[in-house]
Design a protein around this motif. Sequence first.
Motif, PDB file in Angstrom:
ATOM      1  N   GLU A 191     -29.069 -23.134  57.205  1.00 53.07           N
ATOM      2  CA  GLU A 191     -30.380 -23.061  57.061  1.00 53.07           C
ATOM      3  C   GLU A 191     -30.707 -23.573  55.506  1.00 53.07           C
ATOM      4  OE1 GLU A 191     -31.765 -19.193  57.767  1.00 53.07           O
ATOM      5  OE2 GLU A 191     -31.674 -19.407  59.605  1.00 53.07           O
ATOM      6  N   LYS A 192     -30.166 -23.174  54.440  1.00 52.30           N
ATOM      7  CA  LYS A 192     -30.390 -23.712  53.260  1.00 52.30           C
ATOM      8  C   LYS A 192     -30.073 -25.341  53.200  1.00 52.30           C
ATOM      9  CE  LYS A 192     -29.718 -21.962  48.678  1.00 52.30           C
ATOM     10  NZ  LYS A 192     -31.209 -21.627  48.375  1.00 52.30           N
ATOM     11  N   LEU A 193     -29.052 -25.646  53.930  1.00 55.07           N
ATOM     12  CA  LEU A 193     -28.653 -27.112  53.831  1.00 55.07           C
ATOM     13  C   LEU A 193     -29.431 -27.818  54.992  1.00 55.07           C
ATOM     14  CD1 LEU A 193     -25.085 -26.791  53.631  1.00 55.07           C
ATOM     15  CD2 LEU A 193     -26.258 -27.624  51.887  1.00 55.07           C
ATOM     16  N   ARG A 194     -30.085 -27.196  55.871  1.00 55.55           N
ATOM     17  CA  ARG A 194     -30.895 -27.828  56.912  1.00 55.55           C
ATOM     18  C   ARG A 194     -30.048 -28.608  57.640  1.00 55.55           C
ATOM     19  NH1 ARG A 194     -36.398 -29.277  53.408  1.00 55.55           N
ATOM     20  NH2 ARG A 194     -37.061 -27.163  52.931  1.00 55.55           N
ATOM     21  N   ILE A 195     -29.041 -28.103  58.048  1.00 56.08           N
ATOM     22  CA  ILE A 195     -27.944 -28.769  59.131  1.00 56.08           C
ATOM     23  C   ILE A 195     -27.744 -27.379  60.076  1.00 56.08           C
ATOM     24  CG2 ILE A 195     -27.191 -30.230  57.372  1.00 56.08           C
ATOM     25  CD1 ILE A 195     -24.472 -28.506  57.094  1.00 56.08           C
ATOM     26  N   SER A 196     -27.054 -27.900  61.175  1.00 59.61           N
ATOM     27  CA  SER A 196     -26.618 -27.164  62.339  1.00 59.61           C
ATOM     28  C   SER A 196     -25.361 -26.474  61.909  1.00 59.61           C
ATOM     29  CB  SER A 196     -26.544 -27.895  63.619  1.00 59.61           C
ATOM     30  OG  SER A 196     -25.367 -28.554  63.688  1.00 59.61           O
ATOM     31  N   LEU A 197     -25.001 -25.318  62.579  1.00 58.67           N
ATOM     32  CA  LEU A 197     -24.020 -24.635  62.305  1.00 58.67           C
ATOM     33  C   LEU A 197     -22.581 -25.430  62.630  1.00 58.67           C
ATOM     34  CD1 LEU A 197     -24.658 -21.235  63.779  1.00 58.67           C
ATOM     35  CD2 LEU A 197     -24.306 -21.664  61.402  1.00 58.67           C
ATOM     36  N   VAL A 198     -22.704 -26.318  63.759  1.00 53.78           N
ATOM     37  CA  VAL A 198     -21.655 -27.315  63.949  1.00 53.78           C
ATOM     38  C   VAL A 198     -21.388 -28.205  62.918  1.00 53.78           C
ATOM     39  CG1 VAL A 198     -20.755 -29.176  65.582  1.00 53.78           C
ATOM     40  CG2 VAL A 198     -21.915 -27.108  66.538  1.00 53.78           C
ATOM     41  N   THR A 199     -22.242 -28.938  62.360  1.00 53.64           N
ATOM     42  CA  THR A 199     -22.246 -29.607  61.192  1.00 53.64           C
ATOM     43  C   THR A 199     -21.647 -28.930  59.987  1.00 53.64           C
ATOM     44  OG1 THR A 199     -24.092 -30.855  61.749  1.00 53.64           O
ATOM     45  CG2 THR A 199     -23.664 -31.201  59.544  1.00 53.64           C
ATOM     46  N   LEU A 200     -22.067 -27.772  59.703  1.00 49.92           N
ATOM     47  CA  LEU A 200     -21.471 -27.174  58.753  1.00 49.92           C
ATOM     48  C   LEU A 200     -20.060 -26.880  58.760  1.00 49.92           C
ATOM     49  CD1 LEU A 200     -22.030 -25.283  56.114  1.00 49.92           C
ATOM     50  CD2 LEU A 200     -22.514 -23.411  57.588  1.00 49.92           C
ATOM     51  N   ASP A 201     -19.628 -26.622  59.962  1.00 50.46           N
ATOM     52  CA  ASP A 201     -18.111 -26.371  60.175  1.00 50.46           C
ATOM     53  C   ASP A 201     -17.336 -27.762  60.056  1.00 50.46           C
ATOM     54  OD1 ASP A 201     -18.472 -23.598  61.233  1.00 50.46           O
ATOM     55  OD2 ASP A 201     -18.736 -24.231  63.223  1.00 50.46           O
ATOM     56  N   ASN A 202     -18.179 -28.942  60.292  1.00 52.61           N
ATOM     57  CA  ASN A 202     -17.388 -30.255  60.351  1.00 52.61           C
ATOM     58  C   ASN A 202     -17.266 -30.429  58.876  1.00 52.61           C
ATOM     59  OD1 ASN A 202     -17.141 -30.586  63.046  1.00 52.61           O
ATOM     60  ND2 ASN A 202     -19.019 -31.598  63.508  1.00 52.61           N
ATOM     61  N   TRP A 203     -18.360 -30.180  57.848  1.00 51.51           N
ATOM     62  CA  TRP A 203     -18.260 -30.162  56.710  1.00 51.51           C
ATOM     63  C   TRP A 203     -17.219 -29.365  56.129  1.00 51.51           C
ATOM     64  CZ3 TRP A 203     -23.867 -30.895  54.167  1.00 51.51           C
ATOM     65  CH2 TRP A 203     -24.575 -32.021  54.581  1.00 51.51           C
ATOM     66  N   THR A 204     -17.011 -28.276  56.456  1.00 55.74           N
ATOM     67  CA  THR A 204     -16.019 -27.403  56.045  1.00 55.74           C
ATOM     68  C   THR A 204     -14.759 -27.825  56.375  1.00 55.74           C
ATOM     69  OG1 THR A 204     -17.454 -25.466  56.257  1.00 55.74           O
ATOM     70  CG2 THR A 204     -15.269 -25.031  55.756  1.00 55.74           C
ATOM     71  N   LYS A 205     -14.612 -28.413  57.385  1.00 55.98           N
ATOM     72  CA  LYS A 205     -13.166 -28.960  57.840  1.00 55.98           C
ATOM     73  C   LYS A 205     -12.951 -30.261  56.993  1.00 55.98           C
ATOM     74  CE  LYS A 205     -13.192 -26.801  62.433  1.00 55.98           C
ATOM     75  NZ  LYS A 205     -13.219 -27.234  63.698  1.00 55.98           N
TER      76      LYS A 205
END
Length: 102
Positions: free
Chosen positions: A59-73
């Motif tokens: 929410e803070k980054l204004r992205i989806s959870l899927v995108t957050l997972d991809n960014w983490t990987k």
Amino acid sequence: MEHFLSTQNSILIQGVTPSDLESMLSRLLDKKLASIIDSTPKVESTSRDGLYKRKEAAEKLRISLVTLDNWTKLGIINARRIGTRIYYTEKDINDALKKVSK
């Protein structure tokens, strides 16, 4: 006039209309629920220890959870694992924003 006869497992109520009974029960439930709500700890959107859950970070980054997972990987954002949960710090989120904006 209200008459109550009570035993351990039953209550006999005479002279009370259904609306009076509903009103009494409603007041009792309101009191009980109010005490439960007042004693329930409030959840803050940002934790005191500076750790954000996945949903909060997304929410803070204004992205989806899927995108957050991809960014983490992909290493765009660093994550902290505590037990089975994943957390992000304010610094992790700000660093990711800087990487993406370049």
